[in-house]
Design a protein around this motif. Structure first.
Motif, mmCIF file in Angstrom:
data_model
loop_
_atom_site.group_PDB
_atom_site.id
_atom_site.type_symbol
_atom_site.label_atom_id
_atom_site.label_comp_id
_atom_site.label_asym_id
_atom_site.label_seq_id
_atom_site.Cartn_x
_atom_site.Cartn_y
_atom_site.Cartn_z
ATOM 1 N N ASP A 231 -5.651 0.019 -12.391
ATOM 2 C CA ASP A 231 -6.590 1.139 -12.361
ATOM 3 C C ASP A 231 -6.889 1.471 -10.910
ATOM 4 O O ASP A 231 -7.077 0.563 -10.082
ATOM 5 C CB ASP A 231 -7.881 0.782 -13.105
ATOM 6 C CG ASP A 231 -8.819 1.973 -13.264
ATOM 7 O OD1 ASP A 231 -8.306 3.118 -13.316
ATOM 8 O OD2 ASP A 231 -10.038 1.773 -13.331
ATOM 9 N N GLN A 232 -6.885 2.755 -10.593
ATOM 10 C CA GLN A 232 -7.217 3.241 -9.255
ATOM 11 C C GLN A 232 -6.391 2.548 -8.168
ATOM 12 O O GLN A 232 -6.881 2.217 -7.096
ATOM 13 C CB GLN A 232 -8.715 3.071 -8.989
ATOM 14 C CG GLN A 232 -9.570 3.869 -9.962
ATOM 15 C CD GLN A 232 -11.058 3.676 -9.749
ATOM 16 O OE1 GLN A 232 -11.491 3.119 -8.734
ATOM 17 N NE2 GLN A 232 -11.863 4.148 -10.685
ATOM 18 N N GLY B 280 -2.452 8.136 -13.566
ATOM 19 C CA GLY B 280 -2.934 8.240 -12.196
ATOM 20 C C GLY B 280 -3.342 6.923 -11.577
ATOM 21 O O GLY B 280 -3.872 6.908 -10.460
ATOM 22 N N SER B 281 -3.060 5.805 -12.259
ATOM 23 C CA SER B 281 -3.487 4.509 -11.721
ATOM 24 C C SER B 281 -2.472 3.905 -10.750
ATOM 25 O O SER B 281 -2.732 2.862 -10.159
ATOM 26 C CB SER B 281 -3.754 3.530 -12.864
ATOM 27 O OG SER B 281 -2.598 3.340 -13.662
ATOM 28 N N GLY B 282 -1.310 4.541 -10.591
ATOM 29 C CA GLY B 282 -0.319 4.067 -9.631
ATOM 30 C C GLY B 282 0.844 3.305 -10.245
ATOM 31 O O GLY B 282 1.701 2.791 -9.529
ATOM 32 N N LYS B 283 0.909 3.258 -11.579
ATOM 33 C CA LYS B 283 1.936 2.459 -12.255
ATOM 34 C C LYS B 283 3.349 2.923 -11.900
ATOM 35 O O LYS B 283 4.195 2.125 -11.496
ATOM 36 C CB LYS B 283 1.745 2.525 -13.781
ATOM 37 C CG LYS B 283 0.362 2.175 -14.273
ATOM 38 C CD LYS B 283 0.257 2.193 -15.782
ATOM 39 C CE LYS B 283 0.599 3.532 -16.431
ATOM 40 N NZ LYS B 283 -0.339 4.601 -16.040
ATOM 41 N N GLU C 244 -3.788 11.642 2.318
ATOM 42 C CA GLU C 244 -4.994 10.820 2.356
ATOM 43 C C GLU C 244 -5.251 10.114 1.026
ATOM 44 O O GLU C 244 -6.217 9.360 0.895
ATOM 45 C CB GLU C 244 -6.215 11.687 2.725
ATOM 46 C CG GLU C 244 -6.138 12.282 4.128
ATOM 47 C CD GLU C 244 -7.385 13.061 4.496
ATOM 48 O OE1 GLU C 244 -8.272 13.199 3.614
ATOM 49 O OE2 GLU C 244 -7.472 13.522 5.644
ATOM 50 N N ASN C 245 -4.405 10.350 0.049
ATOM 51 C CA ASN C 245 -4.583 9.749 -1.268
ATOM 52 C C ASN C 245 -4.004 8.332 -1.264
ATOM 53 O O ASN C 245 -2.794 8.139 -1.146
ATOM 54 C CB ASN C 245 -3.887 10.605 -2.331
ATOM 55 C CG ASN C 245 -4.176 10.129 -3.737
ATOM 56 O OD1 ASN C 245 -5.072 9.330 -3.968
ATOM 57 N ND2 ASN C 245 -3.392 10.618 -4.692
ATOM 58 N N HIS D 11 0.854 -1.185 0.000
ATOM 59 C CA HIS D 11 0.000 0.000 0.000
ATOM 60 C C HIS D 11 0.890 1.234 0.000
ATOM 61 O O HIS D 11 1.962 1.242 0.605
ATOM 62 C CB HIS D 11 -0.892 0.043 1.249
ATOM 63 C CG HIS D 11 -1.936 -1.024 1.288
ATOM 64 N ND1 HIS D 11 -3.245 -0.806 0.904
ATOM 65 C CD2 HIS D 11 -1.859 -2.329 1.665
ATOM 66 C CE1 HIS D 11 -3.940 -1.933 1.054
ATOM 67 N NE2 HIS D 11 -3.120 -2.866 1.509
ATOM 68 N N LYS D 12 0.438 2.283 -0.666
ATOM 69 C CA LYS D 12 1.136 3.556 -0.647
ATOM 70 C C LYS D 12 0.124 4.684 -0.560
ATOM 71 O O LYS D 12 -0.808 4.761 -1.368
ATOM 72 C CB LYS D 12 2.001 3.734 -1.905
ATOM 73 C CG LYS D 12 2.685 5.102 -2.005
ATOM 74 C CD LYS D 12 3.663 5.356 -0.868
ATOM 75 C CE LYS D 12 4.312 6.727 -0.987
ATOM 76 N NZ LYS D 12 5.211 7.022 0.156
ATOM 77 N N TYR D 13 0.308 5.529 0.445
ATOM 78 C CA TYR D 13 -0.502 6.737 0.607
ATOM 79 C C TYR D 13 0.369 7.963 0.384
ATOM 80 O O TYR D 13 1.535 8.000 0.794
ATOM 81 C CB TYR D 13 -1.066 6.830 2.025
ATOM 82 C CG TYR D 13 -2.198 5.886 2.346
ATOM 83 C CD1 TYR D 13 -3.530 6.300 2.264
ATOM 84 C CD2 TYR D 13 -1.937 4.585 2.781
ATOM 85 C CE1 TYR D 13 -4.568 5.442 2.581
ATOM 86 C CE2 TYR D 13 -2.967 3.719 3.099
ATOM 87 C CZ TYR D 13 -4.276 4.157 3.002
ATOM 88 O OH TYR D 13 -5.305 3.294 3.324
#
Length: 269
Positions: A225-226, A52-55, A28-29, A23-25
């Motif tokens: 995604d997301q 913006g999907s976290g790649k 709060e994102n 997990h990466k925050y």
């Protein structure tokens, strides 16, 4: 020290990349959500998905350019989140190629490929130059060794960046959208170098929007995604016959720019 850090040169039975429950925050994102991923020796794994999907964040968490919030990242057998791990020792075995080249502007192509070898690997300048020239030749730039970055095209700069990474004799290569900053006519030369690396069985993890490269070259494609892995499998299956609606909508938008459906829109059965 992580138990395997001293033995990285000798090779290990561990997969080069093992990620569990990542997990990466950012504040709060919640950017990465419970990522599990294993990359095996010699695999080419492409990561696709919308902006913006976290790649890229996922790639940067692997060698701790970003600090994971929770979860385990094992790189070449070393637990990267262990406070006692020698991160720099592990990183010497991992090459990373960025979107924006990140070359030293005051050094020639040769100088860019030599510096880390001398400073980090403690090679002599003569040995480092021999390795650098070999890798610059491999990426098709043997006639540009004395050129500064400003004298090179974007595609040539990116190939210097690849040669620089290869000059460290990495066991894993990470590519963060290596063609996204290039003019279309320059993309092919960079992808050709990456194809050659794949054929040489280099372990590679590639964030990319180049669907043809992912389909034809990679062992496996992952759709994100997301912040989550939505779908993964052989590249032929994920790109040619995706099972998830979000994957299908994304690929329609990428492969047919006139398609205007919103990501997340479901398709009729």
């Amino acid at each position: 020290m992580s138990e395997l850090t001293p033995n990285l040169d000798a090779g290990t039975v561990f997969p080069p990349v093992q990620i569990t429950g990542l997990h990466k925050y950012f504040g709060e994102n919640h950017v990465l959500r419970d990522i599990d991923l294993t990359v095996y020796e010699g695999e080419v794994v492409c990561i696709i998905g919308p902006s913006g999907s976290g790649k890229s964040t996922l790639l940067r968490c692997i060698n701790l350019l970003e600090q994971p919030t929770q979860g385990s990242v094992r790189l070449l057998g070393a637990e990267m989140t262990d406070p006692d791990v020698d991160i720099n020792a592990v990183r010497t075995h991992v090459g990373m190629v960025f979107q924006a080249f990140n070359l030293f502007p005051n050094k020639t192509a040769l100088g860019n490929c030599v510096m880390a070898q001398v400073k980090v690997l403690k090679r002599s300048k003569a040995q480092a130059e021999e390795v650098a020239r070999k890798n610059l030749e491999m990426v098709g730039l043997s006639d540009r060794v004395d050129y500064f970055p400003a004298q090179l095209s974007g595609g040539q700069q990116q190939r210097v960046a690849i040669a620089r990474a290869l000059s460290m004799d990495p066991r894993v290569m990470l590519f963060d959208e290596p063609t996204s900053a290039l003019d279309p006519e320059l993309v092919g030369d960079v992808l050709t170098v990456m194809r050659d690396l794949a054929e040489a069985h280099m372990t590679m993890l590639v964030v990319t929007h180049e669907m043809a490269f992912a389909r034809d070259v990679s062992s496996r494609t992952i759709f994100m995604d997301q912040g989550s892995i939505v779908e993964q499998g052989t590249s032929a299956a994920v790109i040619g016959n995706p099972q998830e609606a979000r994957t299908r909508v994304f690929l329609k938008r990428v492969l047919d720019p006139t398609h205007v459906a919103e990501l997340g829109e479901t398709e009729p059965e």
